[in-house]
Design an enzyme around this catalytic site. Structure first.
Site, PDB file in Angstrom:
ATOM      1  N   PHE A   4      52.106  27.252  24.130  1.00 16.99           N
ATOM      2  CA  PHE A   4      52.320  28.533  24.817  1.00 16.99           C
ATOM      3  C   PHE A   4      51.920  28.421  26.284  1.00 16.99           C
ATOM      4  CE2 PHE A   4      51.629  32.785  26.267  1.00 16.99           C
ATOM      5  CZ  PHE A   4      52.725  33.442  25.738  1.00 16.99           C
TER       6      PHE A   4
ATOM      7  N   LYS B 246      51.231  25.476  28.181  1.00 17.48           N
ATOM      8  CA  LYS B 246      51.196  24.012  28.262  1.00 17.48           C
ATOM      9  C   LYS B 246      50.447  23.531  29.503  1.00 17.48           C
ATOM     10  CE  LYS B 246      55.573  22.978  25.874  1.00 17.48           C
ATOM     11  NZ  LYS B 246      55.409  21.882  24.906  1.00 17.48           N
TER      12      LYS B 246
ATOM     13  N   ARG C  69      62.767  22.492  20.456  1.00 21.26           N
ATOM     14  CA  ARG C  69      62.814  21.044  20.708  1.00 21.26           C
ATOM     15  C   ARG C  69      62.536  20.822  22.189  1.00 21.26           C
ATOM     16  NH1 ARG C  69      68.503  22.010  18.933  1.00 21.26           N
ATOM     17  NH2 ARG C  69      69.835  22.216  20.789  1.00 21.26           N
TER      18      ARG C  69
ATOM     19  N   ASN D 209      45.102  19.922  24.383  1.00 21.80           N
ATOM     20  CA  ASN D 209      45.947  19.146  23.475  1.00 21.80           C
ATOM     21  C   ASN D 209      46.616  18.035  24.292  1.00 21.80           C
ATOM     22  OD1 ASN D 209      48.557  18.491  22.163  1.00 21.80           O
ATOM     23  ND2 ASN D 209      48.008  20.091  20.704  1.00 21.80           N
TER      24      ASN D 209
ATOM     25  N   CYS E  48      54.327  15.897  16.768  1.00 20.46           N
ATOM     26  CA  CYS E  48      55.430  16.674  17.328  1.00 20.46           C
ATOM     27  C   CYS E  48      56.747  16.161  16.759  1.00 20.46           C
ATOM     28  CB  CYS E  48      55.451  16.554  18.849  1.00 20.46           C
ATOM     29  SG  CYS E  48      56.812  17.500  19.536  1.00 20.46           S
TER      30      CYS E  48
ATOM     31  N   THR F  59      54.848  22.171  13.795  1.00 18.10           N
ATOM     32  CA  THR F  59      56.097  22.752  13.270  1.00 18.10           C
ATOM     33  C   THR F  59      56.704  21.833  12.210  1.00 18.10           C
ATOM     34  OG1 THR F  59      57.266  21.692  15.099  1.00 18.10           O
ATOM     35  CG2 THR F  59      56.609  23.989  15.403  1.00 18.10           C
TER      36      THR F  59
ATOM     37  N   GLY G 189      56.665  29.852  12.590  1.00 17.74           N
ATOM     38  CA  GLY G 189      56.727  31.250  12.185  1.00 17.74           C
ATOM     39  C   GLY G 189      56.730  31.429  10.673  1.00 17.74           C
TER      40      GLY G 189
HETATM   41  C1  LIG Z   1      58.069  26.682  21.870  1.00 17.62           C
HETATM   42  C2  LIG Z   1      56.966  25.942  21.176  1.00 17.62           C
HETATM   43  C3  LIG Z   1      56.354  24.884  21.826  1.00 17.62           C
HETATM   44  C4  LIG Z   1      55.315  24.181  21.204  1.00 17.62           C
HETATM   45  N1  LIG Z   1      54.725  23.158  21.873  1.00 17.62           N
HETATM   46  C5  LIG Z   1      53.686  22.499  21.290  1.00 17.62           C
HETATM   47  C6  LIG Z   1      53.010  21.466  21.978  1.00 17.62           C
HETATM   48  O1  LIG Z   1      53.289  21.170  23.146  1.00 17.62           O
HETATM   49  N2  LIG Z   1      52.012  20.813  21.335  1.00 17.62           N
HETATM   50  C7  LIG Z   1      51.631  21.132  20.051  1.00 17.62           C
HETATM   51  O2  LIG Z   1      50.697  20.516  19.514  1.00 17.62           O
HETATM   52  N3  LIG Z   1      52.255  22.123  19.376  1.00 17.62           N
HETATM   53  C8  LIG Z   1      53.254  22.806  19.967  1.00 17.62           C
HETATM   54  N4  LIG Z   1      53.871  23.819  19.281  1.00 17.62           N
HETATM   55  C9  LIG Z   1      53.460  24.102  17.885  1.00 17.62           C
HETATM   56  C10 LIG Z   1      52.464  25.243  17.806  1.00 17.62           C
HETATM   57  O3  LIG Z   1      51.263  24.900  18.456  1.00 17.62           O
HETATM   58  C11 LIG Z   1      52.169  25.591  16.328  1.00 17.62           C
HETATM   59  O4  LIG Z   1      51.586  24.448  15.692  1.00 17.62           O
HETATM   60  C12 LIG Z   1      53.413  25.989  15.555  1.00 17.62           C
HETATM   61  O5  LIG Z   1      54.289  26.754  16.357  1.00 17.62           O
HETATM   62  C13 LIG Z   1      53.069  26.805  14.298  1.00 17.62           C
HETATM   63  O6  LIG Z   1      52.454  28.023  14.642  1.00 17.62           O
HETATM   64  P1  LIG Z   1      53.254  29.440  14.664  1.00 17.62           P
HETATM   65  O7  LIG Z   1      53.986  29.544  13.365  1.00 17.62           O
HETATM   66  O8  LIG Z   1      52.196  30.477  14.833  1.00 17.62           O
HETATM   67  O9  LIG Z   1      54.177  29.394  15.832  1.00 17.62           O
HETATM   68  C14 LIG Z   1      54.909  24.547  19.890  1.00 17.62           C
HETATM   69  C15 LIG Z   1      55.520  25.618  19.254  1.00 17.62           C
HETATM   70  C16 LIG Z   1      56.536  26.322  19.869  1.00 17.62           C
HETATM   71  C17 LIG Z   1      57.179  27.479  19.149  1.00 17.62           C
END
Ligand SMILES: Cc1cc2nc3c(=O)[nH]c(=O)nc-3n(C[C@H](O)[C@H](O)[C@H](O)COP(=O)(O)O)c2cc1C
Length: 318
Positions: free
Chosen positions: A35, A37, A83, A111, A147, A211, A231
Site C-alpha cells: 500500500f 511501497k 501484478r 518489507n 510474491c 496473495t 481480499g
Molecule cells: C496492489 C497490491 C500490491 C501489493 N504489493 C505487495 C508488496 O510489494 N509486497 C508484499 O509483500 N505484499 C504485497 N501485497 C500483498 C499484501 O501485502 C497482502 O499480503 C495481500 O494483499 C493479502 O491481504 P489483503 O487480502 O488484505 O489484501 C500487495 C497487494 C496488493 C493488492
C-alpha cells in the site's frame, strides 16, 4: 490535520495492546505491504488508526514493475488481482523520505525484496543492501520471498536460498527482528520444511500470507487476469496457513489475507496471529476500516470473556 484524523479514527484501549518483536503495538490492525511501497504516507496511515504500517516491498534500485494495466478490482468478490511486479523508488529514495519525514508514531515494518533481474546470488546481495540501508528505521524487517507476480528465474523459497538469505542478514544484524513472508499456495509439507529452516536460523516470525494464484471460489469474470489475488477469497486459505504455522511453532505470526471486519481479524487472532494486516479491505471500505475493526474486536473480546487481544491469540487451536 493528522491530529484531527487521529481524534476521529483511533481507538485507544489497553485490551487492544500487543507486545510483539520486543515492541508495543497500540492495536493489532496494520497496513499490509504494497500500500505504501515508498514510505510516502506512513504518518497519515497511523492517523487513520492503524496500529502499525509495513512499507515496501523496497528493492535496491528504482524499478518500473510490470506494464499497465496491472491492478484489477473484483467487486463481486471484494477482491483484487495485482501484478504490480515490485514497482518502487528503490532504497535510497525511501531512506531519504524516512530521514526527512521521520518514522510514524506507530511501529514500522520494512518489507525488503530483490530486483526482478537478479539471479540467485545477486538476490542475496539485494536483500543485504536493502536491509543495511533501511533496518535502522524498522521495528521489524520482512523478507519477501512469496510474491507471485515477479519473474521466476529461480526457486526463491528453496531451502538453500532461504538459508543463504538468513545467514547473510543475521551476520549484518544487531537487534532488528527479521520475519519471512510466505504465500498461501505451498503444500503443508513445504511450509513445515520452511519452518524448520526459519527456526534453525533464528528468524523471529512469519507473515502469512501473500496473495494467491488460485481462483477458487472467485465469481468475477476478471478472475481470468493473471497475478496475485487478495481480499475475500483469500481469507480462509490464509487462516489455514496461520493455523498450521501456529500449531507447529511458537513464532509470532502476522496474519494477513481477507481481513475485512472484526470477525475476520478475530478469526486470524484465534488461529494464532498476534497481529493482523490488510490491504484490499482498506480499498473497499475506506478510512474508517481500522477503527471499525478495532471497535468490533473490543466487543468480540468482551463477548468471549478475553481481557485482551493477547489473551485470545491461538485460542482456537486448543
Ligand atoms: C496492489 C497490491 C500490491 C501489493 N504489493 C505487495 C508488496 O510489494 N509486497 C508484499 O509483500 N505484499 C504485497 N501485497 C500483498 C499484501 O501485502 C497482502 O499480503 C495481500 O494483499 C493479502 O491481504 P489483503 O487480502 O488484505 O489484501 C500487495 C497487494 C496488493 C493488492
Amino acid at each position: 490535520m493528522r491530529a484531527a484524523l487521529e481524534n476521529v479514527y483511533s481507538v485507544d484501549h489497553p485490551a487492544l495492546e500487543v507486545n510483539c518483536f520486543g515492541t508495543r503495538f497500540s492495536n493489532p490492525v496494520g497496513v499490509a505491504a504494497g500500500f505504501d511501497k515508498n514510505a510516502e504516507c506512513t504518518h497519515a496511515l497511523a492517523a487513520l488508526g492503524f496500529g502499525f504500517v509495513e512499507i515496501g516491498t523496497v528493492t535496491p534500485y528504482p524499478q518500473d514493475g510490470n506494464d499497465r494495466p496491472r491492478l484489477f478490482r473484483l467487486p463481486e468478490d471484494e477482491a483484487m488481482i495485482n501484478r504490480m511486479g515490485f514497482n518502487g523508488d528503490g532504497m535510497t529514495r525511501v531512506r531519504s523520505r524516512l530521514e526527512r519525514d521521520g518514522t510514524p508514531p506507530v511501529p514500522l515494518g520494512v518489507n525488503v525484496g530483490k530486483m526482478n533481474t537478479s539471479n540467485e546470488e545477486e538476490a542475496i546481495e539485494d536483500y543485504r543492501r536493502v536491509f543495511d540501508r533501511l533496518s535502522p528505521f524498522a521495528d521489524y524487517v520482512v523478507v519477501n520471498v512469496s510474491c507471485p507476480n515477479t519473474p521466476d528465474t529461480f526457486d526463491e523459497s528453496s531451502p538453500e536460498h532461504l538459508m543463504a538469505i538468513f545467514e547473510t542478514l543475521e551476520a549484518e544484524n544487531d537487534d532488528v527482528p527479521i520475519v519471512v513472508k510466505i504465500g498461501p499456495d505451498s503444500p503443508p509439507a513445504s511450509v513445515r520444511e520452511l519452518l524448520e529452516i526459519v527456526e534453525s536460523q533464528g528468524v523471529d516470525g512469519i507473515v502469512a500470507t501473500n496473495t494467491t494464484t488460485s481462483r477458487e471460489g472467485v465469481r468475477s469474470p476478471t478472475r481470468e487476469q493473471w497475478g496475485g489475488l487478495s481480499g475475500g477469497p483469500l481469507r480462509e486459505p490464509a487462516t489455514d496457513v496461520i493455523r498450521l504455522v501456529a500449531s507447529e511453532t511458537d513464532l509470532p505470526v502476522i496474519g494477513v489475507g481477507g481481513v475485512d471486519s472484526a470477525e475476520a481479524a478475530y478469526e486470524k487472532i484465534r488461529a494464532g496471529a498476534s497481529l493482523v494486516q490488510l490491504y484490499t479491505a482498506f480499498v473497499y471500505n475506506g478510512p474508517a476500516t481500522a477503527r471499525e475493526i478495532n471497535r468490533g474486536l473490543l466487543a468480540l473480546l468482551e463477548r468471549d470473556g478475553f481481557d485482551s487481544v493477547e489473551a485470545a491469540v491461538g485460542t482456537a487451536l486448543e
